[in-house]
Design a protein around this motif. Structure first.
Motif, PDB file in Angstrom:
ATOM      1  N   ARG A 137      10.218  45.682  51.730  1.00 51.34           N
ATOM      2  CA  ARG A 137       9.034  45.869  52.574  1.00 51.34           C
ATOM      3  C   ARG A 137       8.405  44.543  52.983  1.00 51.34           C
ATOM      4  NH1 ARG A 137       4.561  49.594  50.271  1.00 51.34           N
ATOM      5  NH2 ARG A 137       3.919  49.548  52.460  1.00 51.34           N
ATOM      6  N   ALA A 138       8.756  43.470  52.293  1.00 46.19           N
ATOM      7  CA  ALA A 138       8.087  42.188  52.514  1.00 46.19           C
ATOM      8  C   ALA A 138       8.844  41.342  53.531  1.00 46.19           C
ATOM      9  CB  ALA A 138       7.948  41.437  51.196  1.00 46.19           C
ATOM     10  N   PHE A 185      -1.269  39.572  54.542  1.00 44.85           N
ATOM     11  CA  PHE A 185      -1.692  39.977  55.883  1.00 44.85           C
ATOM     12  C   PHE A 185      -0.479  40.199  56.784  1.00 44.85           C
ATOM     13  CE2 PHE A 185      -2.970  38.938  60.248  1.00 44.85           C
ATOM     14  CZ  PHE A 185      -4.088  39.740  60.411  1.00 44.85           C
ATOM     15  N   MET A 186       0.452  39.250  56.771  1.00 47.18           N
ATOM     16  CA  MET A 186       1.638  39.361  57.623  1.00 47.18           C
ATOM     17  C   MET A 186       2.497  40.553  57.218  1.00 47.18           C
ATOM     18  SD  MET A 186       3.123  38.158  60.247  1.00 47.18           S
ATOM     19  CE  MET A 186       4.642  37.696  61.090  1.00 47.18           C
ATOM     20  N   GLU A 191       4.353  46.165  58.499  1.00 48.64           N
ATOM     21  CA  GLU A 191       4.395  47.614  58.278  1.00 48.64           C
ATOM     22  C   GLU A 191       3.846  48.373  59.487  1.00 48.64           C
ATOM     23  OE1 GLU A 191       5.544  49.487  55.331  1.00 48.64           O
ATOM     24  OE2 GLU A 191       6.596  47.559  55.430  1.00 48.64           O
ATOM     25  N   PHE A 192       2.734  47.880  60.042  1.00 47.23           N
ATOM     26  CA  PHE A 192       2.175  48.523  61.235  1.00 47.23           C
ATOM     27  C   PHE A 192       3.155  48.423  62.412  1.00 47.23           C
ATOM     28  CE2 PHE A 192      -2.101  47.022  59.378  1.00 47.23           C
ATOM     29  CZ  PHE A 192      -2.257  48.182  58.648  1.00 47.23           C
ATOM     30  N   ALA A 225      -4.248  47.389  48.976  1.00 50.01           N
ATOM     31  CA  ALA A 225      -3.222  47.387  47.928  1.00 50.01           C
ATOM     32  C   ALA A 225      -2.115  46.406  48.296  1.00 50.01           C
ATOM     33  CB  ALA A 225      -2.648  48.787  47.761  1.00 50.01           C
ATOM     34  N   PRO A 226      -1.628  45.608  47.353  1.00 47.88           N
ATOM     35  CA  PRO A 226      -0.625  44.582  47.673  1.00 47.88           C
ATOM     36  C   PRO A 226       0.726  45.177  48.050  1.00 47.88           C
ATOM     37  CG  PRO A 226      -0.965  44.709  45.309  1.00 47.88           C
ATOM     38  CD  PRO A 226      -2.004  45.587  45.935  1.00 47.88           C
ATOM     39  N   ILE A 227       1.352  44.566  49.043  1.00 46.05           N
ATOM     40  CA  ILE A 227       2.695  44.954  49.479  1.00 46.05           C
ATOM     41  C   ILE A 227       3.729  43.968  48.953  1.00 46.05           C
ATOM     42  CG2 ILE A 227       4.228  45.128  51.484  1.00 46.05           C
ATOM     43  CD1 ILE A 227       1.931  46.226  53.079  1.00 46.05           C
ATOM     44  N   THR A 228       3.404  42.686  49.008  1.00 46.70           N
ATOM     45  CA  THR A 228       4.370  41.636  48.692  1.00 46.70           C
ATOM     46  C   THR A 228       4.900  41.773  47.274  1.00 46.70           C
ATOM     47  OG1 THR A 228       3.117  40.178  50.164  1.00 46.70           O
ATOM     48  CG2 THR A 228       4.763  39.157  48.724  1.00 46.70           C
TER      49      THR A 228
END
Length: 242
Positions: A137-138, A185-186, A191-192, A225-228
């Motif tokens: 996802r990152a 943020f990136m 994801e968007f 919530a964190p994605i990285t």
């Protein structure tokens, strides 16, 4: 003869100096140097094109947002930028950046690299753990990745100005342009963008989008919530845009 030699030497010195000045001037005008930070720098002669300008406390209460493939490509074309994701709203333009250091001065000052790419030499993803697996996802990560700048205040003012002017050329109606190369943020913007690339509406994500941009640009207290690195929150040194 002596005078002639002296004259030739003086001419050579003046030519070299002029060439150096011309090179410096060209660099300051180009998108290869975001770090000169001198008075009268041509990139900064116009009024500041990025960051807050309205003083409206509801500036980040966006009613809708959309991904702009055209502006994203135009910003990505700039030196120093590996990839850009640009979102337009009813009020603002928001720009997520991933850097590649093909230009100098993209970072304002200080700070250490946020990426550890030494694993590429050892055939692993995470040099610290030896794991060969990354987070799918990152887009930007702490390992084997292009580069991020966590604090927006450490991102070059000249880079932000150059990006903002390019955005405003293509979207002149936007009130404000907000820019970040923050890793989290990136990854949220990625994801968007995936939703938009899949032809799906972004409206179901508007609340989450507003939470993200408020946190990064308006000192929002709600932390996305964190994605990285799920479960690991990376604090921002400063959340106020400059």
């Amino acid at each position: 003869m002596v005078k002639r030699i002296a004259s030739l030497l003086l001419s050579a010195v003046l030519l070299a100096a002029a060439t150096g000045c011309n090179y410096e001037e060209l660099a300051q005008h180009s998108d290869t140097d975001y770090g000169s930070r001198q008075a009268g720098d041509p990139k900064m002669l116009s009024g500041r094109a990025y960051g807050p300008v309205s003083g409206n406390k509801h500036q980040h209460d966006n009613s809708f947002f959309e991904y702009s493939s055209v502006i994203s490509r135009k910003v990505t074309d700039l030196n120093g930028i590996a990839s850009a994701i640009v979102m337009l709203t009813d009020k603002n333009a928001y720009v997520g950046l991933m850097l590649d250091w093909t230009a100098v001065g993209t970072r304002n000052s200080g700070g250490r690299s946020e990426q550890d790419n030494t694993g590429t030499n050892e055939g692993v993803y995470n040099h610290d753990t030896g794991s060969p697996y990354g987070n799918s996802r990152a887009l930007v990560s702490p390992y084997n990745s292009y580069f991020s700048v966590n604090d927006i205040n450490n991102l070059s003012d000249e880079l932000k100005q150059t990006v903002a002017l390019r955005v405003r050329e293509l979207a002149p109606a936007v009130q404000e342009v907000h820019i970040s190369a923050n890793m989290e943020f990136m990854n949220y913007f990625n994801e968007f963008a995936k939703e938009a690339w899949g032809g799906r509406s972004l409206m179901p994500w508007i609340d989450q989008f507003n939470t993200v941009v408020k946190y990064h640009f308006a000192g929002g207290k709600e932390m996305p919530a964190p994605i990285t690195q799920p479960g690991t929150y990376s604090p921002s040194e400063s959340q106020m845009d400059q």
